[in-house]
Structures are given as C-alpha cells and as structure tokens.
Enzyme design. Structure first.
Site, PDB file in Angstrom:
ATOM      1  N   THR A 404       0.625  -1.219   0.055  1.00  0.00           N
ATOM      2  CA  THR A 404       0.045   0.052  -0.056  1.00  0.00           C
ATOM      3  C   THR A 404       0.938   1.339   0.035  1.00  0.00           C
ATOM      4  OG1 THR A 404      -1.478  -1.275   1.103  1.00  0.00           O
ATOM      5  CG2 THR A 404      -1.907   1.013   1.255  1.00  0.00           C
ATOM      6  N   ASP A 446      -8.238  -9.649   1.771  1.00  0.00           N
ATOM      7  CA  ASP A 446      -8.518  -8.862   2.952  1.00  0.00           C
ATOM      8  C   ASP A 446     -10.150  -9.164   3.083  1.00  0.00           C
ATOM      9  OD1 ASP A 446      -6.641  -7.379   3.535  1.00  0.00           O
ATOM     10  OD2 ASP A 446      -6.959  -5.553   2.104  1.00  0.00           O
TER      11      ASP A 446
HETATM   12  N1  GLY Z   1      -4.871  -4.175   1.544  1.00  0.00           N
HETATM   13  C1  GLY Z   1      -4.687  -3.424   3.038  1.00  0.00           C
HETATM   14  C2  GLY Z   1      -6.098  -2.818   3.336  1.00  0.00           C
HETATM   15  O1  GLY Z   1      -6.808  -2.318   2.384  1.00  0.00           O
HETATM   16  O2  GLY Z   1      -6.263  -2.539   4.548  1.00  0.00           O
END
Ligand code: GLY
Length: 593
Positions: A404, A446
């Site tokens: 991220t 997720d």
């Molecule tokens: N992929 C990590 C988040 O969206 O929290």
C-alpha cells in the site's frame, strides 16, 4: 533500533539540531496545547526526526521521489491538487509496482477549495461475479494454503484507473494525457532501482519467478536485479499510452481484453463483464471532532475512519499532552482503546452495500464513553476478555444522532487530496497480465476467507466481511483530512495493512495533541495493538526503559519490532505555511512549490 533505522535514511532531509518548539513556532495547533510542545521527547530522538519541507504555495508528498516530482510538476504547470494526485499515483504504479498501482485499488479523500467540502471516493477492488464465499476452502472446509494470496485466484477487479479518471473528470484542470505523461516516461525510459525496491523483489522472488510475465519484467532471465540497475517497463509504457488515449480501454477495450484473457488462461475469475461493470463510488466521508479539529476519513468498506474516530472518542477528554510524551498511562489508554476498536472491527465491519455496518453507533461519543469505563488503568484486559459491541447495545444506540502507499497533495487554492491505494501484499498476487505490464493485486485476501482465519496482517473477520460476488473486501486504509473552523489543517495517511489505523491515529495525535510539526509527527516512534493477536508492538529503540517496564507491569504482552508504515503528511500552520513530510522509514519525499 529506530535511531539506526532512521539514520539509514539520512539522505532524507534530517534536521540535525531540531528543537521543535523553536523550529516550528507556528504549529497547526491552537493555544491550548502550545505550552506543551514536545515535553519530554528525548533530544537524541528529536534530532533524528525529519525536518518538514515548507511552502506557502503548494506541496506534494509521496512514497517515491520520482512520483513526488511527477506531482509537483503538475502543480508547476498550473494543475490543481487533483491533477497532481493522478500524476503521482500513476507514477507510483511504475516506480513502486510492489506496493500499489493500476492493477489495484484504493480510497481518496479530497477537499474542494471553493466550497470547503470534503468528499470520499472508493475505487477499491471488488470480488469478481464468479467469486463465492468458500472459494478458498477445500472439500473438507480447510483453507487452501496461499490461494487468496498468490496467483490469479487472489485477484480482485482493479479500480485504480476508474478512480483516477473519475477524480480527473470531476476536478482536473490539465488534460488527461498531460497527467498520464510522466508515468509513461518513467516506464519507457526506466528508473534506477533502490535498495527498497530490491528488498521487495527478493521477498516475493518465488512467486514472481512462477509468473512468466512478472519474471520477464522483474528479473533478468531469472536473475534478480540489484540496486542501481535501471528498470524499463515497455509493456506498462504501452498500456499507459493506451490509457492516456482512452481510459475506458482498461475496462472495455484492449487492456480489459488482455486481463480477461490472462485470467481465463490461468484459472482466474475476472471476466470482461467484471471489468465492464466496475464503477468507483463517491461516498460520504466519516467525520468527527477531536479537540478543536474536525477529522474526516474513509467510511466502510474501509474500517479506517470508523476505528480512527472510535479510538479518538475513547481517549476522549483525557489530556495526553498534559500527561507527557510517552507517559505510560497515555500509552496504556491508547492501546486499550485500540484493542476495543479492533474487536469491533472483526465483528461488524464489511462492505456497506452488502451488510449493515453500525457506523454511527461505533463512532458515537456515548458508546465510546461506555467502552472507556471498561478500561482499567493499572492492568490490561486480555483480548479474550474484550468483546465486540453486542446486538442489544447496537439496538440501543441505533437512534443516536447522528504493501500500500499514500500520497498527500495541497495546491495554491487549498484543494487537498489524501489518497491511499494498494495492490495489497508485495507485488500483489505476483501476477502480471501478459502483454500489459500490470501487476495485479491480491486484495481478495482482505475478505474473511473463513470466520476467524487471519489474513495477511493477522486480522480476523466474520460474516460481515465474507466473500460475495461484486462485494468489496474490508480495508484498513485511513486517508485523513482535518480542518479547524473550516480551514484546512492536516492531511495524512500510510500503508501498513492492519497497522494503518494506529499509524494515522498517532500522526493525528502527534499534530493535534502533542503539537509536533509534520516531520516530527511522521517520524516519531509508533506502537500498535489490533486485539488479535494479543500483542503490543513497540518500535525498536523508540520507547524508554521505564515506559516499557511500566507497560509490562500492567500485563502488556510486548514485542519489539523494526519500524512499520511509510506515512506522509501535510500540515498547515496558523500563518498559512504548508509543511510536508515523508516517513523516514521509507524513501519518500516532500516537495514544495
Ligand atoms: N490491503 C490492505 C488494506 O486495504 O487494508
């Protein structure tokens, strides 16, 4: 050691003689906290904090110097923060393909200068139509190892191109082709690989080698690149050129066909129809008051905003700054508040288009007060003693009123964009759609792939976050924009999976409660607790021995870790100076106009 860690990144602008109270006479904070500036922060730690960049005109901050340059070039060319955000994000797709990009999705918050309105855009990945609740379980109901993490089955329908185009369509001043151009150049001409880039490729070496297209781009016939090598991404340059001429091509044209075909050939679920049907969604941001600031963040399907506000509400009126920097009582209260919030996250958070998420209840002051009363200041409660809010309480509160990356951009007019986007794990699913150069996400992880089964970040989930066709997996991404009396005060965000919420929380507290400047706020050592596993992370070298001892005596199960997150932030001081800072734990930069 955080000190060693920070030193490693000393090429970032390090203030050697920082005295925050004198270096930042005008902090973003009001009179109430001014007397408390940085009380008790050890001078050797302060001396390692990054010095913020300053400007009166505008600022771009991102996780990579070349992406920041792309953004600031747009501001220099007369573009606004939205133009700059698109250029920066596309450049990140090229220079940080392991963290985020056009094969993934994300969330952004923006502030319109003209109206002061704050809006939220959800361009997160969605589950393909063929996805099903138990798709990662075998016939015996056991989780298939790494099926939600590696390979084509792990990929959610990407939203980044649609999100960036929507942002530009609504707000852009420069032509679309102009904001895509810097990314095309970076992909075509190449850029020098950093140590950080190489570390990420090493970590995902095995999965990259298994995918023909990924291997062809990110290795030299199977040999790993080294720092200083130049990486040219011809396929990605061509894809970006196609997108520059026609952004729809990602969803219904040439690029879409290539992705759908690659999926079909390798057992993935995404079809052309999934891509054609993808739409970003404007959502109402979730906002709350803390001290004299109004903090807005992302609503579900991110859990970020809900739990950021919930933790701030539980901290409530307790004057952390008055207790002093890293006071054990203050830290204990923060950690116990985190524990409660993450318990609620696991039980109640999911895609609001599929399940009812009790946002108002979880962020209500009344609920926070109730949970605050459970906290015992002299001892931890083990996480199995802490449960999520029950149905009866939810009913009672029902009627209450109401790997991220992040980039932060502010322009001359005080348009602001705070954007966190991702492909989830390092190099996402480790899949590049043949001929496109696009690294595809593994965002399906997720979802709660089975109740109670932890995801990549150790987070557990339940029914609310179960997989369903076209559903959005729950996120922790927490881009924030805060205002005071309607004026822009700060914007920030960070990568880091489950740690994002607590990282952003601490940056907000560092600015609003502890009166730090933007550089200190992103540099200061961090802690993290997420309910399960029942472990308190403390950043190595960042906490004094007495503090650690006091936390241990209360029963905290402490694990010392190397720094996490790669935050960035922009603060505005009372005299209108913009301060921008990128996390010394990463290689990002801030550049002022
Ligand atoms: N992929 C990590 C988040 O969206 O929290």
């Amino acid at each position: 050691m955080i000190l060693q860690h920070l030193r490693r990144f000393s090429f970032t602008v390090v203030c050697l003689c920082i005295c925050l109270s004198s270096c930042s006479p005008v902090s973003p904070i009001g009179e109430r906290q001014r007397r408390k500036v940085n009380a008790g922060i050890p001078p050797d730690l302060q001396s390692q904090f990054v010095q913020p960049q300053r400007s009166k005109l505008g600022m771009a901050v991102s996780a990579h110097p070349l992406a920041t340059e792309a953004g600031v070039a747009m501001l220099e060319d007369g573009g606004n923060a939205m133009d700059a955000a698109v250029a920066t994000a596309l450049a990140i797709s090229v220079v940080e393909p392991f963290s985020a990009g056009i094969g993934g999705g994300g969330f952004l918050l923006l502030r319109e200068a003209e109206t002061g309105k704050i809006r939220a855009l959800d361009f997160r990945e969605r589950a393909p139509m063929a996805a099903s609740r138990d798709m990662y379980l075998d016939d015996e109901g056991k989780v298939k190892s790494r099926a939600s993490l590696d390979g084509h089955l792990a990929v959610g329908v990407p939203g980044t191109v649609a999100g960036l185009y929507e942002l530009h369509r609504e707000y852009g001043k420069l032509p679309w082709s102009a904001v895509v151009k810097p990314a095309i150049r970076l992909a075509q001409e190449g850029f020098e690989l950093s140590d950080r880039f190489i570390r990420f490729t090493q970590r995902r070496r095995d999965v990259l080698l298994q995918n023909t297209a990924a291997k062809a781009i990110f290795t030299r016939q199977g040999q790993m690149y080294e720092p200083g090598d130049i990486l040219v991404q011809k396929d990605l340059a061509n894809t970006l050129k196609t997108i520059s001429q026609d952004p729809e091509s990602f969803y219904s044209g040439k690029v879409a066909w290539a992705i759908a075909q690659d999926m079909q050939q390798h057992g993935g679920l995404i079809t052309l129809n999934d891509l054609i049907n993808y739409e970003p969604i404007w959502r109402d941001p979730i906002c709350g008051n803390f001290r004299d600031a109004r903090i807005c963040s992302m609503p579900p399907p991110s859990s970020g905003g809900v739990h950021l506000l919930q933790i701030l509400n539980i901290i409530g009126e307790t004057d952390l700054a008055d207790l002093g920097w890293q006071n054990p009582d203050a830290l204990h209260l923060m950690v116990e508040s985190m524990r409660i919030a993450y318990a609620d996250r696991a039980a109640h958070l999911g895609d609001p288009d599929f399940v009812e998420v009790p946002v108002r209840q979880l962020t209500s002051k009344e609920y926070a007060k109730q949970r605050r009363e459970e906290i015992q200041m002299d001892r931890v409660r083990r996480s199995d003693e802490v449960t999520a809010v029950d149905e009866a309480t939810l009913q009672r509160l029902q009627g209450e009123s109401t790997n991220t990356t992040h980039l932060t951009i502010v322009d001359r007019d005080r348009n602001v964009v705070s954007m966190t986007f991702t492909i989830n794990g390092g190099f996402g699913a480790g899949v590049v759609a043949a001929g496109t150069g696009i690294v595809l996400n593994n965002e399906m992880d997720d979802f709660a792939i089975a109740p109670g089964v932890p995801n990549l970040y150790g987070l557990v989930g339940d029914e609310a976050n179960a997989i369903a066709p076209r559903k959005t997996p729950l996120s922790s991404m927490t881009p924030i924009i805060a205002t005071r009396n309607g004026r822009f005060l700060m914007a920030a965000g960070s990568p880091g999976g489950s740690t994002i919420i607590t990282t952003v929380l601490q940056i907000a507290l560092n600015g609003i409660e502890y009166n730090m400047n933007a550089g200190a706020a992103v540099s200061a050592p961090r802690l993290h607790h997420q309910w399960l596993p029942d472990v308190l992370w403390l950043e190595r070298g960042g906490f004094g021995a007495d503090t650690v001892q006091s936390l241990k005596e209360r029963g905290h199960n402490i694990e010392v870790r190397d720094g996490w997150g790669n935050a960035n932030a922009i603060f505005v001081t009372e005299d209108g100076t913009i301060q921008g800072a990128a996390d010394p734990r990463g290689e990002g930069t801030a550049i002022g106009l």
